[in-house]
Each structure stands twice: as C-alpha cells, then as structure tokens.
Design a protein around this motif. Structure first.
Motif, PDB file in Angstrom:
ATOM      1  N   VAL A   1       0.833  -1.210   0.000  1.00  0.00           N
ATOM      2  CA  VAL A   1       0.000   0.000   0.000  1.00  0.00           C
ATOM      3  C   VAL A   1       0.864   1.255   0.000  1.00  0.00           C
ATOM      4  N   LEU A   2       1.895   1.296   0.858  1.00  0.00           N
ATOM      5  CA  LEU A   2       2.759   2.477   0.943  1.00  0.00           C
ATOM      6  C   LEU A   2       3.527   2.697  -0.363  1.00  0.00           C
ATOM      7  N   ALA A   3       4.041   1.598  -0.934  1.00  0.00           N
ATOM      8  CA  ALA A   3       4.785   1.728  -2.194  1.00  0.00           C
ATOM      9  C   ALA A   3       3.875   2.245  -3.301  1.00  0.00           C
ATOM     10  N   ALA A   4       2.628   1.780  -3.324  1.00  0.00           N
ATOM     11  CA  ALA A   4       1.691   2.238  -4.356  1.00  0.00           C
ATOM     12  C   ALA A   4       1.376   3.722  -4.196  1.00  0.00           C
ATOM     13  N   ILE A   5       1.143   4.154  -2.958  1.00  0.00           N
ATOM     14  CA  ILE A   5       0.846   5.575  -2.716  1.00  0.00           C
ATOM     15  C   ILE A   5       2.011   6.454  -3.151  1.00  0.00           C
ATOM     16  N   ASN A   6       3.221   6.105  -2.717  1.00  0.00           N
ATOM     17  CA  ASN A   6       4.386   6.930  -3.040  1.00  0.00           C
ATOM     18  C   ASN A   6       4.754   6.846  -4.514  1.00  0.00           C
ATOM     19  N   ALA A   7       4.515   5.695  -5.150  1.00  0.00           N
ATOM     20  CA  ALA A   7       4.793   5.576  -6.581  1.00  0.00           C
ATOM     21  C   ALA A   7       3.895   6.525  -7.373  1.00  0.00           C
TER      22      ALA A   7
ATOM     23  N   VAL B   1      -1.506  10.316   4.555  1.00  0.00           N
ATOM     24  CA  VAL B   1      -1.986   8.937   4.712  1.00  0.00           C
ATOM     25  C   VAL B   1      -0.808   7.972   4.844  1.00  0.00           C
ATOM     26  N   ALA B   2       0.229   8.198   4.019  1.00  0.00           N
ATOM     27  CA  ALA B   2       1.417   7.340   4.057  1.00  0.00           C
ATOM     28  C   ALA B   2       2.213   7.517   5.347  1.00  0.00           C
ATOM     29  N   THR B   3       1.928   8.567   6.095  1.00  0.00           N
ATOM     30  CA  THR B   3       2.556   8.765   7.402  1.00  0.00           C
ATOM     31  C   THR B   3       1.767   8.073   8.499  1.00  0.00           C
ATOM     32  N   ILE B   4       0.452   8.179   8.409  1.00  0.00           N
ATOM     33  CA  ILE B   4      -0.408   7.604   9.454  1.00  0.00           C
ATOM     34  C   ILE B   4      -0.360   6.079   9.443  1.00  0.00           C
ATOM     35  N   ILE B   5      -0.346   5.476   8.256  1.00  0.00           N
ATOM     36  CA  ILE B   5      -0.381   4.006   8.160  1.00  0.00           C
ATOM     37  C   ILE B   5       0.800   3.354   8.891  1.00  0.00           C
TER      38      ILE B   5
ATOM     39  N   ASP C   1      11.289  -4.968  12.055  1.00  0.00           N
ATOM     40  CA  ASP C   1      10.351  -4.460  11.054  1.00  0.00           C
ATOM     41  C   ASP C   1       9.559  -3.274  11.604  1.00  0.00           C
ATOM     42  N   ALA C   2       9.135  -3.377  12.869  1.00  0.00           N
ATOM     43  CA  ALA C   2       8.381  -2.280  13.489  1.00  0.00           C
ATOM     44  C   ALA C   2       9.233  -1.019  13.612  1.00  0.00           C
ATOM     45  N   LYS C   3      10.510  -1.187  13.961  1.00  0.00           N
ATOM     46  CA  LYS C   3      11.407  -0.027  14.066  1.00  0.00           C
ATOM     47  C   LYS C   3      11.602   0.628  12.698  1.00  0.00           C
ATOM     48  N   GLU C   4      11.635  -0.187  11.664  1.00  0.00           N
ATOM     49  CA  GLU C   4      11.772   0.361  10.319  1.00  0.00           C
ATOM     50  C   GLU C   4      10.541   1.186   9.944  1.00  0.00           C
ATOM     51  N   TYR C   5       9.363   0.763  10.377  1.00  0.00           N
ATOM     52  CA  TYR C   5       8.157   1.554  10.117  1.00  0.00           C
ATOM     53  C   TYR C   5       8.187   2.878  10.881  1.00  0.00           C
ATOM     54  N   ARG C   6       8.805   2.874  12.076  1.00  0.00           N
ATOM     55  CA  ARG C   6       8.953   4.126  12.810  1.00  0.00           C
ATOM     56  C   ARG C   6       9.796   5.117  12.000  1.00  0.00           C
ATOM     57  N   THR C   7      10.784   4.604  11.296  1.00  0.00           N
ATOM     58  CA  THR C   7      11.595   5.470  10.437  1.00  0.00           C
ATOM     59  C   THR C   7      10.745   6.073   9.325  1.00  0.00           C
ATOM     60  N   HIS C   8       9.804   5.281   8.808  1.00  0.00           N
ATOM     61  CA  HIS C   8       8.924   5.791   7.749  1.00  0.00           C
ATOM     62  C   HIS C   8       8.104   6.983   8.220  1.00  0.00           C
ATOM     63  N   VAL C   9       7.706   6.976   9.485  1.00  0.00           N
ATOM     64  CA  VAL C   9       6.942   8.110  10.009  1.00  0.00           C
ATOM     65  C   VAL C   9       7.767   9.383   9.904  1.00  0.00           C
TER      66      VAL C   9
ATOM     67  N   THR D   1       8.540  10.164   5.877  1.00  0.00           N
ATOM     68  CA  THR D   1       7.388  10.710   5.148  1.00  0.00           C
ATOM     69  C   THR D   1       7.050  12.114   5.642  1.00  0.00           C
ATOM     70  N   GLY D   2       7.378  12.375   6.914  1.00  0.00           N
ATOM     71  CA  GLY D   2       7.229  13.745   7.410  1.00  0.00           C
ATOM     72  C   GLY D   2       8.159  14.695   6.678  1.00  0.00           C
ATOM     73  N   ALA D   3       9.391  14.224   6.419  1.00  0.00           N
ATOM     74  CA  ALA D   3      10.336  15.038   5.650  1.00  0.00           C
ATOM     75  C   ALA D   3       9.845  15.243   4.223  1.00  0.00           C
TER      76      ALA D   3
END
Length: 411
Positions: free
Chosen positions: A30-36, A128-132, A155-163, A166-168
């Motif tokens: 889902v995230l890859a599709a949104i950002n693509a 949306v890609a930040t909240i997910i 994996d969870a820590k990697e998602y924290r990096t995404h927050v 995506t904010g940046a």
C-alpha cells in the motif's frame, strides 16, 4: 496453522508471528503504491526516495516471513533448529537499508535538478502514508516484544523510520508549494534516518549471531529461582544465550540428594519453574552432582531440653540440632531450640519441616513414622533424609550416628 509460527507471550497467550509478517507485506504494498503514484505525478526526488525505501522494505518483509517460517524447523543437519535465522534476516534487512540509503544519497547529490509539481491530493497522500506506518508499527512492535521476535521488532522499528521520512517528504512538498525547493535536503535527511536504523538493526542482529549472553536481569532472575529450591546446596555457575526469539540456559548445581531419581525430579522441577517464570526459554540444561559431605547436620525432636526424645514430630516442644564430623564421628556443634511452630493449629508438621529445611538439616532422626504425611514429602523434596529410631535419649542416638559415620566415611 503451523505451531512453528506461534510464540507464547509471558501471559501464556499464543501470538501468530507469521500472520504479522503477512500484514507487513500488505502495508508495504500500500505504501509503495501511494508513493509511486505521487512520485510519478510530482517528479519529487524525496518522494521517489521514499518509494524506493518502501520497495526495499517490501523485499525485507518477505525475508522476515521466510525467517519466521523456517526459524523453528529442525532436521538431522540442524537438530537444535534454525533459531538464529530470524537474526540472519535482521542482518540482511540492515544491509538492504544501507543500500537504500546509498541509492538515495547518490540521487540527491548527483542527479540533475528538476522542478517538482505539487498538488493538494499529493499532500493528502503523504499524510496517509505517514499515518499508516505510525499505527501499524505501534501494534507490530507490541506483538514483536511479546513474542520476543527480533524480525518483527526490527520491522516495526523500520516503520517508525517511515513516520519520520514521510514527514520530511511532506515538508519538502509543502515548501515546493510555496516555491521554496528543499527536495534534495529532504532526501538527504531521509538518508541519515535510514542509515541510523540500518546500524541499529545490524548491531542487534550481530549481537545474537555472535552468541551474546542473556541480559543480567534475566540471569539474576534464573539464579534466584535455582537457589530458592531447598534441595540445591550450591549454584556453581549459570550462563545463557539468545538465538532468535528463543533463550537457552545452562547451569551447574550441587544437590543435597544422592538418589538419582530424586535428583532427576529436582532438576525437572527447577526447569519447570524457569520456563514458567522466564518467557521464551527453549532449552534448560542443568548439570547436577551430589554435594561432597564432610559433615552432617542432624535434627532430633525432643520432649525436654535434657535430651529425652519426643514421640512426636510437629508437636515436639524442642529440637536438637547437631553438627557431626563424618571422618571421625566427633560432634562439633550441638544446640537445643524450642519448636517455633508447636502452637500452630493447622499444617504444623509442614511448617516444622520447612523450618528444618531452612536450618539446612541433612538428616532427621525421629520415633514417629511420617509415612503418607505432608512433612515426609516436604523433607524428601528438599533432599533431607529421615530415619526412624528406637533410642530414647539424644546422647544414645548421636553415639549411634557417630559409629555409623566412622563406618561409612571414616578413613
């Protein structure tokens, strides 16, 4: 559902770690599709970097699934299981993260500048890609810690990096909206965040692959369980290691018992206590040997301080505690103590037995038979021997004990 994909939480609840691996794959898709979609429409380097970040995470999420699926399998070649495979996956995940950081940094520094296009729906898509990942990482980290799964935690820590990243991206697009281009700077910020996550994952994974010890708190907890068993005379050493989400413990103890079956029962009881108290323990190896005796500590129920032996155990008003040297039968210490539980109404015999165990008594000499009674089992489980006697005075019974010690232990 395969039992290999289930992990027990400290509360005993089963956690399906493989299912969460599939959840991670779905979230990354889902995230890859949104950002693509946003990257194609905007031409933003920062959004493109985040899309690449998502694609790499998608591949690593699939790797996590492989690790979770195979980590508990055993074979002739790997009789103890592939427990460290989860940590191998974690290290591979770190490598993928470093590669992502390199690719983004190269594009940010050397790709020709390009004007990004920004629209309101793009900003909404980034939100949306930040909240997910923010919501998903919260639940995945909780499950990973409960199941002690390094792959899910990584994996969870990697998602924290995404927050953060995506904010940046959102900040870069918003700045571009006001004709203030910071696309390259945002991309480099993402590089720093990703590199830090990669280092954390690499160091955690390598620590387990190199057989790092269990943490001091866990070892102390296990130590307390062992020495609390009254049959344990001494704890010589204890060690433990992590392998994936599993823990392995090894220790050596000396026991007060000499009977093999009793020693086996005691070590099994200690192992059960460790497994019930410390989560994720896969194997407990206990080396046990009988204590080397140079002395015996006797307990004798007395009817009076002058040495008359009582006909009873729990109701005896006094107890003689005698320390006898085995080599020559010499009494090194003798004291008469009032029974602290004589006036107890219920479970008097059990409480007396526990009191004698605390006094580190080796042998109880008594006239009353304890067969089928609670004190017999309490004393027996602690390795305390019981001998029925017919002698009527403390002096006579200890004289007999001295003779037996010379025969059994004398030089």
């Amino acid at each position: 559902m395969s039992e290999n994909t289930l992990a027990q939480t400290p509360s005993g609840q089963a956690v399906n770690v493989e299912r969460w691996g599939w959840y991670s794959v779905a979230v990354n898709v889902v995230l890859a599709a949104i950002n693509a979609g946003i990257a194609a429409a905007s031409g933003s380097l920062a959004v493109k970097a985040e899309m690449v970040h998502n694609l790499v995470d998608l591949l690593t999420a699939i790797g996590v699934l492989v690790g979770l699926k195979l980590s508990t399998r055993k074979s002739k070649e790997f009789p103890y299981g592939l427990y460290k495979l989860e940590n191998v996956v974690t290290v591979v995940l770190a490598g993928m993260v470093f590669f992502t950081a390199y690719e983004i940094a190269r594009d940010a520094l050397f790709t020709p500048a390009r004007q990004a296009t920004v629209d309101v729906w793009m900003l909404g898509g980034v939100v949306v890609a930040t909240i997910i990942p923010l919501v998903f990482s919260h639940f995945e980290l909780h499950v990973g810690q409960a199941a002690n799964s390094p792959a899910l935690i990584a994996d969870a820590k990697e998602y924290r990096t995404h927050v953060f990243t995506t904010g940046a991206v959102f900040a870069a697009l918003l700045a571009q909206w006001f004709d203030f281009p910071v696309d390259r700077i945002a991309a480099l910020v993402i590089v720093v965040a990703i590199a830090k996550t990669g280092w954390d994952l690499l160091s955690d994974g390598m620590r387990v692959l190199l057989d790092a010890s269990l943490d001091a708190e866990t070892l102390f907890q296990i130590r307390e369980i062992i020495i609390a068993d009254p049959a344990v005379a001494a704890l010589k050493w204890i060690t433990g290691r992590n392998a994936g989400r599993f823990r392995f413990v090894e220790t050596e103890v000396t026991l007060r018992v000499r009977d093999f079956e009793k020693a086996k029962a005691i070590t099994q009881h200690i192992e059960t206590q460790i497994r019930q108290t410390v989560p994720h323990v896969e194997r407990v190896l206990i080396h046990a040997e009988p204590v080397e005796r140079t002395h015996l500590r006797y307990a004798v129920p007395l009817a009076a301080p002058d040495g008359a032996i009582s006909e009873h155990f729990g109701e005896a008003p006094y107890f003689a505690l005698v320390r006898l040297r085995l080599a020559d039968g010499v009494i090194e210490e003798q004291q008469v103590i009032a029974n602290p539980h004589q006036d107890v109404e219920k479970a008097k015999g059990i409480q007396v037995a526990e009191w004698l165990i605390a006094q580190e008594v080796d042998v109880v000499l008594l006239r009353e038979s304890l067969r089928g009674k609670g004190p017999l089992y309490a004393l027996g489980d602690a390795g305390v021997e019981m001998e029925e006697i017919e002698t009527e005075t403390l002096a006579d019974v200890m004289a007999e004990a001295a003779v037996r010690s010379k025969v059994d232990y004398g030089s």
